[in-house]
Design a protein around this motif. Structure first.
Motif, PDB file in Angstrom:
ATOM      1  N   LYS A 116       0.824  -1.197   0.000  1.00 30.40           N
ATOM      2  CA  LYS A 116       0.000   0.000   0.000  1.00 30.40           C
ATOM      3  C   LYS A 116       0.868   1.261   0.000  1.00 30.40           C
ATOM      4  O   LYS A 116       0.411   2.331  -0.329  1.00 30.40           O
ATOM      5  CB  LYS A 116      -0.907   0.026   1.241  1.00 30.40           C
ATOM      6  N   THR A 117       2.117   1.107   0.403  1.00 31.79           N
ATOM      7  CA  THR A 117       2.996   2.272   0.440  1.00 31.79           C
ATOM      8  C   THR A 117       4.324   1.920  -0.216  1.00 31.79           C
ATOM      9  O   THR A 117       4.644   0.749  -0.428  1.00 31.79           O
ATOM     10  CB  THR A 117       3.297   2.703   1.889  1.00 31.79           C
ATOM     11  N   TYR A 118       5.083   2.956  -0.490  1.00 36.79           N
ATOM     12  CA  TYR A 118       6.424   2.790  -1.062  1.00 36.79           C
ATOM     13  C   TYR A 118       7.289   1.904  -0.168  1.00 36.79           C
ATOM     14  O   TYR A 118       7.970   0.986  -0.640  1.00 36.79           O
ATOM     15  CB  TYR A 118       7.011   4.193  -1.179  1.00 36.79           C
ATOM     16  N   ALA A 119       7.246   2.147   1.127  1.00 35.50           N
ATOM     17  CA  ALA A 119       8.063   1.366   2.065  1.00 35.50           C
ATOM     18  C   ALA A 119       7.685  -0.110   2.018  1.00 35.50           C
ATOM     19  O   ALA A 119       8.546  -0.988   2.087  1.00 35.50           O
ATOM     20  CB  ALA A 119       7.906   1.912   3.485  1.00 35.50           C
ATOM     21  N   GLN A 120       6.395  -0.392   1.860  1.00 39.65           N
ATOM     22  CA  GLN A 120       5.961  -1.794   1.795  1.00 39.65           C
ATOM     23  C   GLN A 120       6.417  -2.456   0.506  1.00 39.65           C
ATOM     24  O   GLN A 120       6.717  -3.647   0.482  1.00 39.65           O
ATOM     25  CB  GLN A 120       4.440  -1.881   1.923  1.00 39.65           C
ATOM     26  N   LEU A 121       6.484  -1.683  -0.582  1.00 45.22           N
ATOM     27  CA  LEU A 121       6.956  -2.238  -1.850  1.00 45.22           C
ATOM     28  C   LEU A 121       8.428  -2.630  -1.731  1.00 45.22           C
ATOM     29  O   LEU A 121       8.829  -3.734  -2.116  1.00 45.22           O
ATOM     30  CB  LEU A 121       6.752  -1.204  -2.977  1.00 45.22           C
TER      31      LEU A 121
ATOM     32  N   GLN B 100       7.103   0.728  -8.979  1.00 47.40           N
ATOM     33  CA  GLN B 100       6.207   1.609  -8.227  1.00 47.40           C
ATOM     34  C   GLN B 100       5.030   2.142  -9.038  1.00 47.40           C
ATOM     35  O   GLN B 100       3.895   2.105  -8.562  1.00 47.40           O
ATOM     36  CB  GLN B 100       6.994   2.755  -7.588  1.00 47.40           C
ATOM     37  N   PRO B 101       5.268   2.617 -10.283  1.00 43.88           N
ATOM     38  CA  PRO B 101       4.106   3.131 -11.037  1.00 43.88           C
ATOM     39  C   PRO B 101       3.070   2.055 -11.360  1.00 43.88           C
ATOM     40  O   PRO B 101       1.944   2.386 -11.705  1.00 43.88           O
ATOM     41  CB  PRO B 101       4.735   3.665 -12.338  1.00 43.88           C
ATOM     42  N   LYS B 102       3.449   0.782 -11.247  1.00 41.86           N
ATOM     43  CA  LYS B 102       2.496  -0.308 -11.524  1.00 41.86           C
ATOM     44  C   LYS B 102       1.556  -0.502 -10.342  1.00 41.86           C
ATOM     45  O   LYS B 102       0.547  -1.177 -10.450  1.00 41.86           O
ATOM     46  CB  LYS B 102       3.222  -1.637 -11.763  1.00 41.86           C
ATOM     47  N   TYR B 103       1.949   0.042  -9.199  1.00 45.98           N
ATOM     48  CA  TYR B 103       1.119  -0.066  -7.993  1.00 45.98           C
ATOM     49  C   TYR B 103       0.426   1.257  -7.749  1.00 45.98           C
ATOM     50  O   TYR B 103       0.940   2.312  -8.112  1.00 45.98           O
ATOM     51  CB  TYR B 103       1.990  -0.363  -6.771  1.00 45.98           C
ATOM     52  N   LYS B 104      -0.692   1.154  -7.091  1.00 53.87           N
ATOM     53  CA  LYS B 104      -1.336   2.390  -6.678  1.00 53.87           C
ATOM     54  C   LYS B 104      -0.868   2.692  -5.257  1.00 53.87           C
ATOM     55  O   LYS B 104      -1.621   2.574  -4.311  1.00 53.87           O
ATOM     56  CB  LYS B 104      -2.848   2.230  -6.751  1.00 53.87           C
ATOM     57  N   VAL B 105       0.428   3.020  -5.127  1.00 52.69           N
ATOM     58  CA  VAL B 105       0.948   3.293  -3.790  1.00 52.69           C
ATOM     59  C   VAL B 105       0.999   4.799  -3.576  1.00 52.69           C
ATOM     60  O   VAL B 105       0.966   5.576  -4.521  1.00 52.69           O
ATOM     61  CB  VAL B 105       2.356   2.686  -3.550  1.00 52.69           C
TER      62      VAL B 105
END
Ligand code: HEC
Length: 155
Positions: free
Chosen positions: A80-85, A136-141
């Motif tokens: 859900k967030t950058y840190a989680q990715l 990152q751009p592939k996720y809605k983070v």
């Protein structure tokens, strides 16, 4: 009475803010800005598609490790967030508990760790930075504020 209510509310507020800014908080965590094109190469190089599917990417030469590949991108339940990715790449077994509920058992080893390969011994930090920039751009983070260098601040 008013004073007691104030003290209770203030204590709750302190508790909440302590959680957000505690030593374990990911707040302020950021990698330098990466290169998306280089990140795509990293993604193919480490054969992420052996276990994952990502819209628009195929590699027929790979032996698939799961019948149903783990989907990357979109609105994932866990990222859900950058840190989680970043965490899901360098520390895949972290936060496995909530994932267990909605994913196939097969993706987890009998000892509860993730079947995701750990690349920490082989992937360079630059590769990680580029890979995350690609993913990152592939996720809605939530968007990230990159570190700006050259500023000096006395704490
Ligand atoms: C051996 C199989 C395997 C390989 C290879 C693999 N993964 Fe994974 N990955 C998994 C499994 C299984 C999960 C889901 C369970 C979990 O969280 O560990 C996962 C989860 C993830 C997640 C979180 C998924 C989400 O959207 O919720 C990301 C991001 C991820 N992998 C990225 C990568 C990247 C990038 C590579 C290549 C560098 C890679 N993985 C290679 C097995 C693999």
């Amino acid at each position: 009475m008013k004073l007691i209510r104030f003290i209770i509310i203030f204590t709750i507020f302190l508790g909440i803010s302590a959680c957000e800014f505690g030593p374990e908080s990911p707040k302020g965590f950021s990698l330098p800005k990466g290169d998306i094109v280089a990140g795509e190469k990293v993604f193919m190089k480490y054969k992420c598609l052996a276990c994952h599917s990502l819209e628009g990417y195929q590699d027929k030469t790979l032996v698939k490790e799961f019948d149903t590949p783990v989907l990357l991108g979109g609105t994932s339940s866990i990222v859900k967030t950058y840190a989680q990715l970043v965490t899901s790449v360098i520390n895949p077994s972290h936060k496995l508990v909530p994932r267990n509920n909605n994913l196939d058992e097969k993706v987890v080893n009998p000892d509860g760790t993730s079947k995701m390969r750990v690349f920490n011994d082989v992937m360079t930090v630059q590769e990680l930075i580029d890979l995350i920039a690609f993913l990152q751009p592939k996720y809605k983070v939530e968007p990230i504020n990159y570190t700006h260098y050259g500023q000096y601040r006395v704490l």
